[in-house]
Each structure stands twice: as structure tokens, then as C-alpha cells.
Scaffold this motif. Sequence first.
Motif, PDB file in Angstrom:
ATOM      1  N   GLU A 191     -29.058  23.392 -24.383  1.00 30.01           N
ATOM      2  CA  GLU A 191     -28.424  22.085 -24.237  1.00 30.01           C
ATOM      3  C   GLU A 191     -27.153  22.042 -25.082  1.00 30.01           C
ATOM      4  OE1 GLU A 191     -31.123  19.583 -27.386  1.00 30.01           O
ATOM      5  OE2 GLU A 191     -31.874  19.806 -25.344  1.00 30.01           O
ATOM      6  N   PHE A 192     -26.265  21.142 -24.690  1.00 31.69           N
ATOM      7  CA  PHE A 192     -25.033  20.952 -25.443  1.00 31.69           C
ATOM      8  C   PHE A 192     -25.329  20.238 -26.754  1.00 31.69           C
ATOM      9  CE2 PHE A 192     -23.210  20.858 -21.058  1.00 31.69           C
ATOM     10  CZ  PHE A 192     -22.459  22.014 -21.168  1.00 31.69           C
ATOM     11  N   ASN A 193     -24.561  20.566 -27.789  1.00 29.32           N
ATOM     12  CA  ASN A 193     -24.655  19.762 -29.010  1.00 29.32           C
ATOM     13  C   ASN A 193     -23.942  18.437 -28.748  1.00 29.32           C
ATOM     14  OD1 ASN A 193     -21.973  20.617 -29.107  1.00 29.32           O
ATOM     15  ND2 ASN A 193     -22.026  21.098 -31.276  1.00 29.32           N
ATOM     16  N   LYS A 194     -23.928  17.548 -29.733  1.00 24.94           N
ATOM     17  CA  LYS A 194     -23.405  16.185 -29.545  1.00 24.94           C
ATOM     18  C   LYS A 194     -21.962  16.145 -29.050  1.00 24.94           C
ATOM     19  CE  LYS A 194     -25.249  12.278 -31.899  1.00 24.94           C
ATOM     20  NZ  LYS A 194     -25.547  11.616 -33.126  1.00 24.94           N
ATOM     21  N   ASP A 195     -21.087  16.944 -29.637  1.00 23.62           N
ATOM     22  CA  ASP A 195     -19.671  16.893 -29.231  1.00 23.62           C
ATOM     23  C   ASP A 195     -19.319  17.914 -28.154  1.00 23.62           C
ATOM     24  OD1 ASP A 195     -19.631  19.248 -30.654  1.00 23.62           O
ATOM     25  OD2 ASP A 195     -18.085  18.621 -32.071  1.00 23.62           O
ATOM     26  N   GLN A 196     -20.315  18.544 -27.576  1.00 20.01           N
ATOM     27  CA  GLN A 196     -20.159  19.518 -26.502  1.00 20.01           C
ATOM     28  C   GLN A 196     -19.234  20.669 -26.874  1.00 20.01           C
ATOM     29  OE1 GLN A 196     -19.199  17.137 -23.051  1.00 20.01           O
ATOM     30  NE2 GLN A 196     -21.365  17.018 -22.540  1.00 20.01           N
ATOM     31  N   SER A 197     -19.323  21.097 -28.127  1.00 16.65           N
ATOM     32  CA  SER A 197     -18.539  22.253 -28.560  1.00 16.65           C
ATOM     33  C   SER A 197     -19.403  23.506 -28.644  1.00 16.65           C
ATOM     34  CB  SER A 197     -17.900  21.979 -29.931  1.00 16.65           C
ATOM     35  OG  SER A 197     -18.919  21.799 -30.903  1.00 16.65           O
ATOM     36  N   GLN A 198     -20.720  23.338 -28.461  1.00 13.77           N
ATOM     37  CA  GLN A 198     -21.642  24.474 -28.514  1.00 13.77           C
ATOM     38  C   GLN A 198     -22.798  24.269 -27.550  1.00 13.77           C
ATOM     39  OE1 GLN A 198     -23.043  24.713 -32.567  1.00 13.77           O
ATOM     40  NE2 GLN A 198     -21.464  26.194 -33.085  1.00 13.77           N
ATOM     41  N   ILE A 199     -23.368  25.392 -27.122  1.00 10.11           N
ATOM     42  CA  ILE A 199     -24.640  25.371 -26.410  1.00 10.11           C
ATOM     43  C   ILE A 199     -25.675  25.893 -27.391  1.00 10.11           C
ATOM     44  CG2 ILE A 199     -26.026  26.371 -24.563  1.00 10.11           C
ATOM     45  CD1 ILE A 199     -23.485  26.587 -22.899  1.00 10.11           C
ATOM     46  N   ILE A 200     -26.751  25.152 -27.539  1.00  6.89           N
ATOM     47  CA  ILE A 200     -27.859  25.592 -28.374  1.00  6.89           C
ATOM     48  C   ILE A 200     -28.948  26.075 -27.422  1.00  6.89           C
ATOM     49  CG2 ILE A 200     -29.632  24.892 -30.026  1.00  6.89           C
ATOM     50  CD1 ILE A 200     -26.885  22.651 -30.180  1.00  6.89           C
ATOM     51  N   TRP A 201     -29.222  27.374 -27.460  1.00 11.59           N
ATOM     52  CA  TRP A 201     -30.222  27.959 -26.575  1.00 11.59           C
ATOM     53  C   TRP A 201     -31.595  27.630 -27.120  1.00 11.59           C
ATOM     54  CZ3 TRP A 201     -28.257  28.949 -22.145  1.00 11.59           C
ATOM     55  CH2 TRP A 201     -26.920  29.338 -22.053  1.00 11.59           C
ATOM     56  N   THR A 202     -32.417  26.958 -26.302  1.00 15.31           N
ATOM     57  CA  THR A 202     -33.728  26.510 -26.756  1.00 15.31           C
ATOM     58  C   THR A 202     -34.855  27.409 -26.263  1.00 15.31           C
ATOM     59  OG1 THR A 202     -33.799  24.982 -24.883  1.00 15.31           O
ATOM     60  CG2 THR A 202     -33.062  24.099 -27.001  1.00 15.31           C
ATOM     61  N   VAL A 203     -34.697  28.003 -25.091  1.00 16.96           N
ATOM     62  CA  VAL A 203     -35.707  28.914 -24.558  1.00 16.96           C
ATOM     63  C   VAL A 203     -34.995  30.153 -24.049  1.00 16.96           C
ATOM     64  CG1 VAL A 203     -37.503  29.270 -22.820  1.00 16.96           C
ATOM     65  CG2 VAL A 203     -37.224  27.028 -23.860  1.00 16.96           C
ATOM     66  N   ALA A 204     -35.264  31.269 -24.674  1.00 10.93           N
ATOM     67  CA  ALA A 204     -34.662  32.529 -24.239  1.00 10.93           C
ATOM     68  C   ALA A 204     -35.577  33.176 -23.213  1.00 10.93           C
ATOM     69  CB  ALA A 204     -34.475  33.461 -25.430  1.00 10.93           C
ATOM     70  N   GLY A 205     -34.975  33.815 -22.243  1.00 12.85           N
ATOM     71  CA  GLY A 205     -35.767  34.543 -21.256  1.00 12.85           C
ATOM     72  C   GLY A 205     -36.528  35.672 -21.931  1.00 12.85           C
ATOM     73  N   ASP A 206     -37.565  36.148 -21.277  1.00  8.39           N
ATOM     74  CA  ASP A 206     -38.386  37.197 -21.892  1.00  8.39           C
ATOM     75  C   ASP A 206     -37.875  38.602 -21.613  1.00  8.39           C
ATOM     76  OD1 ASP A 206     -39.042  37.305 -19.230  1.00  8.39           O
ATOM     77  OD2 ASP A 206     -41.173  36.912 -19.507  1.00  8.39           O
ATOM     78  N   ASP A 207     -36.753  38.739 -20.934  1.00  6.72           N
ATOM     79  CA  ASP A 207     -36.178  40.049 -20.667  1.00  6.72           C
ATOM     80  C   ASP A 207     -35.441  40.541 -21.911  1.00  6.72           C
ATOM     81  OD1 ASP A 207     -34.121  42.016 -19.745  1.00  6.72           O
ATOM     82  OD2 ASP A 207     -35.067  41.596 -17.804  1.00  6.72           O
ATOM     83  N   SER A 208     -35.637  41.787 -22.280  1.00  8.66           N
ATOM     84  CA  SER A 208     -35.029  42.328 -23.505  1.00  8.66           C
ATOM     85  C   SER A 208     -33.508  42.389 -23.432  1.00  8.66           C
ATOM     86  CB  SER A 208     -35.596  43.719 -23.793  1.00  8.66           C
ATOM     87  OG  SER A 208     -35.256  44.601 -22.718  1.00  8.66           O
ATOM     88  N   ARG A 209     -32.939  42.306 -22.220  1.00 10.42           N
ATOM     89  CA  ARG A 209     -31.478  42.323 -22.078  1.00 10.42           C
ATOM     90  C   ARG A 209     -30.854  40.970 -22.372  1.00 10.42           C
ATOM     91  NH1 ARG A 209     -31.382  43.892 -16.075  1.00 10.42           N
ATOM     92  NH2 ARG A 209     -33.208  42.587 -16.269  1.00 10.42           N
ATOM     93  N   ASN A 210     -31.670  39.949 -22.577  1.00  9.27           N
ATOM     94  CA  ASN A 210     -31.164  38.601 -22.782  1.00  9.27           C
ATOM     95  C   ASN A 210     -30.362  38.520 -24.083  1.00  9.27           C
ATOM     96  OD1 ASN A 210     -30.657  35.913 -22.806  1.00  9.27           O
ATOM     97  ND2 ASN A 210     -32.762  35.269 -23.037  1.00  9.27           N
TER      98      ASN A 210
END
Length: 149
Positions: A87-106
Motif C-alpha cells: 500500500e501507499f504511505n500517506k503522502d504516496q511517496s513510497q509503497i510499503i510491501w505488506t505481503v511478499a510472494g513466496d517465490d524466491s525471485r521476489n
Amino acid sequence: MSITRTARRARAKIAASIAALAAGSLILTACSGSSASASKLDGTYYIKDVNGTSQLGQLVVKGNSVSHHEYDCDGVYEKPDVTSTGEFNKDQSQIIWTVAGDDSRNKRTGSESISTSNTSISISGSPYVRDNSDAGKALLDGFKTKCGK
């Protein structure tokens, strides 16, 4: 005396009602402002050779939620090989990844800086182009041609 008390109570109730309406209006304005700015980013974006691979990267934005998918030639028509959500942080200057895929290439973990324009979102300097833009259509056509579809 009772008329004076009744009038004071009525004025106090009116003042309290006005204050409550004003506070509610401010809250609604603040909420609509953040969703309005997020909604202008809503859509699907693509990047070629995501993470240095020959895969197609897809970024889907819905409000403040973001999902990132990576496709190989077969997967683009079915299920993505790698998926992450954030999801975006408050000022939309970053994406905070909350769930990473289970693939090792992620590679989508933690947070990443972004910048936006009308037709793209750049994540850590890598531009994802909107699917309905000229660049997005050309990228998708090139990927489909490469994959023989």
C-alpha cells in the motif's frame, strides 16, 4: 427564569450541533482528498524485464492498495509467477510491501520510493507505464509478439 434557561439550552444544543457538523465536514473532506488523489493513480501499469529478468512486471493500483505480479510468456494469460501486495504511505511517496510472494525471485520487500506522472509510476527509478497509454500498448504488444500470442 425558565424561558432564559430554555433559550440557553437551545443555543447550547445548536452550537454543539454546528460544531459536530463542522468536525464531520472536516473529516469527510480529509478522507475524500486522500482517496481522490489515490484514485487518479488507479489502473494497471507494466514494465518490461522486471528485476532484470525477461518477465513482464504488472502493477495494479486500487485506491491505496497495490499488487505487483510478474509474468513469463505462459503466465501472462493465466496466473502470475510472483505476486506481492502493498500500500501507499500517506503522502504516496513510497509503497510499503505488506505481503511478499513466496517465490524466491521476489524482490518486493520493505518499502520502495515512487514517483508518479499521468501515464507512469516509477518504483525505485524503474518506470511502469499505464496499460492504456501509447507506451503501455507498445510494451504489451511487444511482449505478446515475443511470446507468440
